[in-house]
Design a protein around this motif. Structure first.
Motif, PDB file in Angstrom:
ATOM      1  N   TYR A 183       0.853  -1.190  -0.211  1.00 21.42           N
ATOM      2  CA  TYR A 183       0.002  -0.042   0.008  1.00 21.42           C
ATOM      3  C   TYR A 183       0.821   1.122  -0.137  1.00 21.42           C
ATOM      4  N   PHE A 184       0.409   2.219  -0.424  1.00 26.31           N
ATOM      5  CA  PHE A 184       0.998   3.613  -0.540  1.00 26.31           C
ATOM      6  C   PHE A 184       0.476   4.493   0.593  1.00 26.31           C
ATOM      7  N   ASN A 185       1.504   4.913   1.597  1.00 26.73           N
ATOM      8  CA  ASN A 185       1.203   5.809   2.723  1.00 26.73           C
ATOM      9  C   ASN A 185       1.229   7.204   2.356  1.00 26.73           C
ATOM     10  N   GLN A 186      -0.201   7.931   2.044  1.00 25.17           N
ATOM     11  CA  GLN A 186       0.012   9.205   1.615  1.00 25.17           C
ATOM     12  C   GLN A 186       0.588   9.974   2.588  1.00 25.17           C
ATOM     13  N   LYS A 187       0.396   9.761   3.698  1.00 21.73           N
ATOM     14  CA  LYS A 187       1.009  11.027   4.880  1.00 21.73           C
ATOM     15  C   LYS A 187       2.695  11.036   4.887  1.00 21.73           C
ATOM     16  N   TRP A 188       3.173   9.744   4.545  1.00 22.20           N
ATOM     17  CA  TRP A 188       4.723   9.630   4.549  1.00 22.20           C
ATOM     18  C   TRP A 188       5.316   9.605   3.003  1.00 22.20           C
ATOM     19  N   ASN A 189       4.354   9.619   2.013  1.00 19.68           N
ATOM     20  CA  ASN A 189       4.817   9.628   0.566  1.00 19.68           C
ATOM     21  C   ASN A 189       5.672   8.411   0.448  1.00 19.68           C
ATOM     22  N   HIS A 190       5.040   7.265   0.911  1.00 24.99           N
ATOM     23  CA  HIS A 190       6.176   6.118   0.919  1.00 24.99           C
ATOM     24  C   HIS A 190       5.295   4.621   0.642  1.00 24.99           C
ATOM     25  N   THR A 191       5.777   3.771  -0.178  1.00 31.32           N
ATOM     26  CA  THR A 191       4.801   2.565  -0.522  1.00 31.32           C
ATOM     27  C   THR A 191       5.448   1.737   0.508  1.00 31.32           C
ATOM     28  N   VAL A 192       4.730   0.968   1.118  1.00 30.76           N
ATOM     29  CA  VAL A 192       4.900  -0.193   2.238  1.00 30.76           C
ATOM     30  C   VAL A 192       4.758  -1.437   1.495  1.00 30.76           C
ATOM     31  N   LEU A 193       5.959  -2.015   1.508  1.00 35.10           N
ATOM     32  CA  LEU A 193       5.971  -3.501   0.874  1.00 35.10           C
ATOM     33  C   LEU A 193       6.078  -4.786   1.847  1.00 35.10           C
ATOM     34  N   TYR A 194       5.160  -5.540   1.359  1.00 36.22           N
ATOM     35  CA  TYR A 194       5.211  -6.587   2.434  1.00 36.22           C
ATOM     36  C   TYR A 194       5.804  -7.904   1.528  1.00 36.22           C
ATOM     37  N   SER A 195       6.333  -8.686   2.445  1.00 36.61           N
ATOM     38  CA  SER A 195       6.989 -10.021   2.136  1.00 36.61           C
ATOM     39  C   SER A 195       6.065 -11.021   1.314  1.00 36.61           C
ATOM     40  N   SER A 196       6.434 -11.788   0.500  1.00 35.73           N
ATOM     41  CA  SER A 196       5.564 -12.646  -0.185  1.00 35.73           C
ATOM     42  C   SER A 196       5.301 -13.876   0.745  1.00 35.73           C
ATOM     43  N   ASN A 197       5.905 -14.013   1.693  1.00 36.26           N
ATOM     44  CA  ASN A 197       5.967 -15.213   2.666  1.00 36.26           C
ATOM     45  C   ASN A 197       5.585 -14.781   4.130  1.00 36.26           C
ATOM     46  N   LEU A 198       4.128 -14.649   4.407  1.00 35.29           N
ATOM     47  CA  LEU A 198       3.565 -14.062   5.411  1.00 35.29           C
ATOM     48  C   LEU A 198       3.827 -15.218   6.591  1.00 35.29           C
ATOM     49  N   ASN A 199       4.808 -15.120   7.404  1.00 39.36           N
ATOM     50  CA  ASN A 199       4.768 -16.248   8.628  1.00 39.36           C
ATOM     51  C   ASN A 199       4.479 -15.558   9.883  1.00 39.36           C
ATOM     52  N   ARG A 200       4.410 -16.526  10.877  1.00 35.55           N
ATOM     53  CA  ARG A 200       4.347 -16.089  12.151  1.00 35.55           C
ATOM     54  C   ARG A 200       5.010 -15.035  12.626  1.00 35.55           C
ATOM     55  N   ARG A 201       6.330 -15.155  12.532  1.00 33.13           N
ATOM     56  CA  ARG A 201       7.316 -13.981  13.074  1.00 33.13           C
ATOM     57  C   ARG A 201       6.722 -12.532  12.372  1.00 33.13           C
ATOM     58  N   GLN A 202       6.505 -12.843  11.091  1.00 26.40           N
ATOM     59  CA  GLN A 202       6.150 -11.374  10.498  1.00 26.40           C
ATOM     60  C   GLN A 202       4.726 -10.845  10.954  1.00 26.40           C
ATOM     61  N   LEU A 203       3.904 -11.886  11.269  1.00 28.30           N
ATOM     62  CA  LEU A 203       2.633 -11.417  11.787  1.00 28.30           C
ATOM     63  C   LEU A 203       2.529 -10.995  13.219  1.00 28.30           C
ATOM     64  N   LEU A 204       3.742 -11.287  13.731  1.00 31.49           N
ATOM     65  CA  LEU A 204       3.810 -10.602  15.239  1.00 31.49           C
ATOM     66  C   LEU A 204       4.303  -9.281  15.208  1.00 31.49           C
ATOM     67  N   ARG A 205       5.407  -9.112  14.213  1.00 30.53           N
ATOM     68  CA  ARG A 205       5.981  -7.811  14.006  1.00 30.53           C
ATOM     69  C   ARG A 205       4.826  -6.856  13.167  1.00 30.53           C
ATOM     70  N   ARG A 206       4.158  -7.217  12.253  1.00 26.59           N
ATOM     71  CA  ARG A 206       3.526  -6.300  11.692  1.00 26.59           C
ATOM     72  C   ARG A 206       2.427  -6.823  10.727  1.00 26.59           C
ATOM     73  N   ILE A 207       1.143  -6.805  11.121  1.00 23.04           N
ATOM     74  CA  ILE A 207      -0.053  -7.328  10.167  1.00 23.04           C
ATOM     75  C   ILE A 207      -0.163  -6.533   9.212  1.00 23.04           C
ATOM     76  N   PRO A 208      -0.505  -6.950   8.017  1.00 21.95           N
ATOM     77  CA  PRO A 208      -0.865  -6.356   6.663  1.00 21.95           C
ATOM     78  C   PRO A 208      -2.106  -5.243   7.176  1.00 21.95           C
ATOM     79  N   CYS A 209      -1.991  -4.129   6.524  1.00 25.17           N
ATOM     80  CA  CYS A 209      -2.843  -3.002   6.597  1.00 25.17           C
ATOM     81  C   CYS A 209      -4.260  -3.494   6.108  1.00 25.17           C
ATOM     82  N   HIS A 210      -5.216  -3.366   6.938  1.00 21.94           N
ATOM     83  CA  HIS A 210      -6.461  -4.112   6.507  1.00 21.94           C
ATOM     84  C   HIS A 210      -7.149  -3.467   5.433  1.00 21.94           C
ATOM     85  N   GLN A 211      -6.561  -2.259   4.901  1.00 21.33           N
ATOM     86  CA  GLN A 211      -7.292  -1.658   3.699  1.00 21.33           C
ATOM     87  C   GLN A 211      -6.758  -2.248   2.453  1.00 21.33           C
TER      88      GLN A 211
END
Length: 127
Positions: free
Chosen positions: A9-37
């Motif tokens: 997703y693109f964060n308009q406030k920070w003018n930055h694209t947030v990239l997620y890993s293609s392998n969503l594992n438990r560790r990544q979910l603990l650190r950062r859950i994908p933006c619900h939008q």
């Protein structure tokens, strides 16, 4: 077919694209859950999972649904490496007084879905 599809997703406030890993594992979910939008699921999956739990998680019901779907119900996730939404940043939880409530809910979610060892190890590595 995956139960959950998530995109970058693109964060308009920070003018930055947030990239997620293609392998969503438990560790990544603990650190950062994908933006619900930027998360999509089929209606039947949504209904099978039990929908949102606004009583226990009035601020993070979306996060609880994602964790429940992927960690408790064995759902599969698929990352589509596109920008799926533009997010303004500054939702409900960013209002004055809600940050501490959100953090309390986040800790309850972490205790519910992650073992003490996971929280300690991955939390330490994240800091």
């Amino acid at each position: 077919m995956p139960e959950l599809v998530y995109t970058n997703y693109f964060n308009q406030k920070w003018n930055h694209t947030v990239l997620y890993s293609s392998n969503l594992n438990r560790r990544q979910l603990l650190r950062r859950i994908p933006c619900h939008q930027a998360v999509f699921t089929r209606r039947d999956t949504f209904e099978k999972t039990g929908c949102f739990d606004p009583k226990n998680f009035p601020i993070l019901a979306d996060n609880e649904l994602i964790l429940k779907l992927l960690l408790s119900c064995g759902g599969r996730a698929l990352h589509v490496p596109i920008v799926g939404c533009c997010y303004k940043d500054g939702g409900f939880y960013t209002r004055r007084g809600f940050f501490s409530k959100r953090e309390r809910e986040r800790k309850v979610l972490h205790r519910r879905y992650f073992s003490p060892r996971e929280r300690l190890t991955w939390g330490f590595l994240h800091k």
